[in-house]
Design a protein around this motif. Sequence first.
Motif, PDB file in Angstrom:
ATOM      1  N   MET A   1      27.427  91.803  34.955  1.00  0.00           N
ATOM      2  CA  MET A   1      26.503  91.286  33.967  1.00  0.00           C
ATOM      3  C   MET A   1      25.148  91.036  34.614  1.00  0.00           C
ATOM      4  SD  MET A   1      26.887  87.915  31.646  1.00  0.00           S
ATOM      5  CE  MET A   1      25.627  86.798  32.191  1.00  0.00           C
ATOM      6  N   LYS A   2      24.106  91.443  33.914  1.00  0.00           N
ATOM      7  CA  LYS A   2      22.760  91.241  34.418  1.00  0.00           C
ATOM      8  C   LYS A   2      22.345  89.785  34.224  1.00  0.00           C
ATOM      9  CE  LYS A   2      19.827  94.763  34.078  1.00  0.00           C
ATOM     10  NZ  LYS A   2      18.953  95.789  33.473  1.00  0.00           N
ATOM     11  N   THR A   3      21.492  89.329  35.125  1.00  0.00           N
ATOM     12  CA  THR A   3      20.964  87.968  35.029  1.00  0.00           C
ATOM     13  C   THR A   3      19.588  87.991  34.370  1.00  0.00           C
ATOM     14  OG1 THR A   3      19.821  88.043  37.154  1.00  0.00           O
ATOM     15  CG2 THR A   3      22.154  87.348  37.182  1.00  0.00           C
ATOM     16  N   VAL A   4      19.110  86.807  34.047  1.00  0.00           N
ATOM     17  CA  VAL A   4      17.770  86.646  33.494  1.00  0.00           C
ATOM     18  C   VAL A   4      16.744  87.281  34.436  1.00  0.00           C
ATOM     19  CG1 VAL A   4      16.009  84.878  33.056  1.00  0.00           C
ATOM     20  CG2 VAL A   4      18.317  84.591  32.142  1.00  0.00           C
ATOM     21  N   GLU A  59      22.734  90.852  24.592  1.00  0.00           N
ATOM     22  CA  GLU A  59      23.019  90.799  26.021  1.00  0.00           C
ATOM     23  C   GLU A  59      22.016  89.927  26.774  1.00  0.00           C
ATOM     24  OE1 GLU A  59      21.572  94.657  28.307  1.00  0.00           O
ATOM     25  OE2 GLU A  59      22.620  95.257  26.490  1.00  0.00           O
ATOM     26  N   VAL A  60      20.752  89.939  26.364  1.00  0.00           N
ATOM     27  CA  VAL A  60      19.759  89.094  27.046  1.00  0.00           C
ATOM     28  C   VAL A  60      19.947  87.630  26.647  1.00  0.00           C
ATOM     29  CG1 VAL A  60      17.310  88.774  27.573  1.00  0.00           C
ATOM     30  CG2 VAL A  60      18.171  91.062  27.073  1.00  0.00           C
ATOM     31  N   LEU A  61      20.269  87.397  25.375  1.00  0.00           N
ATOM     32  CA  LEU A  61      20.548  86.019  24.932  1.00  0.00           C
ATOM     33  C   LEU A  61      21.758  85.439  25.658  1.00  0.00           C
ATOM     34  CD1 LEU A  61      19.906  86.312  21.103  1.00  0.00           C
ATOM     35  CD2 LEU A  61      18.723  84.760  22.677  1.00  0.00           C
ATOM     36  N   ALA A  76      33.103  79.740  28.714  1.00  0.00           N
ATOM     37  CA  ALA A  76      33.128  80.287  27.358  1.00  0.00           C
ATOM     38  C   ALA A  76      32.096  81.401  27.203  1.00  0.00           C
ATOM     39  CB  ALA A  76      32.871  79.183  26.339  1.00  0.00           C
ATOM     40  N   TRP A  77      30.895  81.194  27.727  1.00  0.00           N
ATOM     41  CA  TRP A  77      29.864  82.236  27.634  1.00  0.00           C
ATOM     42  C   TRP A  77      30.267  83.477  28.416  1.00  0.00           C
ATOM     43  CZ3 TRP A  77      26.725  83.019  24.003  1.00  0.00           C
ATOM     44  CH2 TRP A  77      26.095  81.982  23.324  1.00  0.00           C
ATOM     45  N   LYS A  82      32.088  89.159  28.288  1.00  0.00           N
ATOM     46  CA  LYS A  82      33.077  90.216  28.514  1.00  0.00           C
ATOM     47  C   LYS A  82      33.503  90.843  27.188  1.00  0.00           C
ATOM     48  CE  LYS A  82      34.884  88.441  32.847  1.00  0.00           C
ATOM     49  NZ  LYS A  82      35.986  87.790  33.526  1.00  0.00           N
ATOM     50  N   ALA A  83      33.704  90.015  26.172  1.00  0.00           N
ATOM     51  CA  ALA A  83      34.126  90.522  24.867  1.00  0.00           C
ATOM     52  C   ALA A  83      33.043  91.406  24.257  1.00  0.00           C
ATOM     53  CB  ALA A  83      34.453  89.363  23.928  1.00  0.00           C
ATOM     54  N   VAL A  84      31.811  90.984  24.356  1.00  0.00           N
ATOM     55  CA  VAL A  84      30.701  91.773  23.820  1.00  0.00           C
ATOM     56  C   VAL A  84      30.576  93.076  24.600  1.00  0.00           C
ATOM     57  CG1 VAL A  84      28.183  91.864  23.595  1.00  0.00           C
ATOM     58  CG2 VAL A  84      29.433  89.838  22.852  1.00  0.00           C
ATOM     59  N   GLY A  85      30.732  93.001  25.907  1.00  0.00           N
ATOM     60  CA  GLY A  85      30.672  94.208  26.734  1.00  0.00           C
ATOM     61  C   GLY A  85      31.772  95.188  26.387  1.00  0.00           C
TER      62      GLY A  85
END
Length: 109
Positions: A1-4, A59-61, A76-77, A82-85
């Motif tokens: 996952m990418k970071t800010v 993904e950015v949010l 939880a986030w 992972k679910a969104v991915g």
Amino acid sequence: MKTVIDYINDLKEKTGSDYKTAKLLKIDKASLSVIRSKGRMADETAIKVAEALGVDETEVLIAAAVARSDGKVLSAWLKISKAVGAAASFLLAIQILSPIATYTKCILC
């Protein structure tokens, strides 16, 4: 996952400088420096970053929410991420395979 910070770096690559990145996001350079140092950004800024990069806002949010969270909320986030991915990967596979399915007949047909 990418970071800010990954997203900010991607945007800097696109604009060419932190100054131009800050201007595009309609924030001052000092605010951009704070985002870089703390690795956190407001949801409104995350949406602007996503729009500027042409990526899904979700993904950015999520990256922004992960950066602001800890403990159970962070867990939880990460599960949501992972679910969104996984869902995005599934939808991409469907889009890629759709043209193949158009030219292929079902064995029952």
